[in-house]
Design a protein around this motif. Sequence first.
Motif: not given
Length: 275
Positions: A17-22, A32-34, A62-63, A66-73
């Motif tokens: 339900g939130a946006v995650v910047y990746c 993949p290396l995450v 990813p951010d 709650g971090y970086g450009r992802s949706t604040r919590r």
Amino acid sequence: MSTDDTGWVTELLQVEGAVVYCRRSTHGSGPPLVHIHGFGISGAYLMPAARVLARHRINVVPDLPGYGRSTRRAHVLDIPALAEALLAILDALDIDRAVLIGNSMGCPIALEVAHGAPQRVERLVLVAPAGGVQNQPLSRGLRQLATDVARESPRMAPIALPDYLKYGPINGLRMFHKLTIFPSLERLLRAPVPTLAVLGGRDPLMPPPARVREIGRLAGEHITIALLKQAAHAANFSHPEELARLIELWLDGALTAGAPLPDGVRLIDPHRHAR
């Protein structure tokens, strides 16, 4: 989604339900290396090492929520909640199985994922794992953090400072406290997949060498411990070439006793002083 001229794409994922910047590289083979960032900061500082590793493998940075450009919590997520969020990010990217590369707080998150869903984790790379007894009590951990700030590359400040200010000092204190009480060592000793632990020789948050060798003896052969002699806590930013080469050697099965190592890197033999 946008693509830059180096073959990386940036995308906004809908996760819980939130946006995650990746950030994601587009070429390579194998799982993949995450990359998983530390507390209070975005994944941007992990990009130097990720870009080197992207020469041969797909990398995802990813951010976390709650971090970086992802949706604040509305509140600070603890380690188990961040691990659940990371699994949701993997689902959103259709990644069934990955190599998890954590730095600082990212290490206990990676361990939590590996213990809760080992079928999703190919291998673990833990760069400067934070949390647990070596950062207790909280006052000691804060002194360690202050010492590390002076040892990191000044080039990291323009990346880190805006992230920390956005995350907020109160949230930072709350999250660091959660880290100090998290059983990082216990999770590491029982890691269910092959694990590479990379320590910085100048990292004040790490235990002393004798304790590292003791941990190595307790951990068993499925855990490899390496030292980046000149690195502090954020080796992914300050020593990307050396770290990436170390990870590549380990993933390729070439990180063995007597094998050529990158400059400034050595393997820690936990049995050298066992007698």
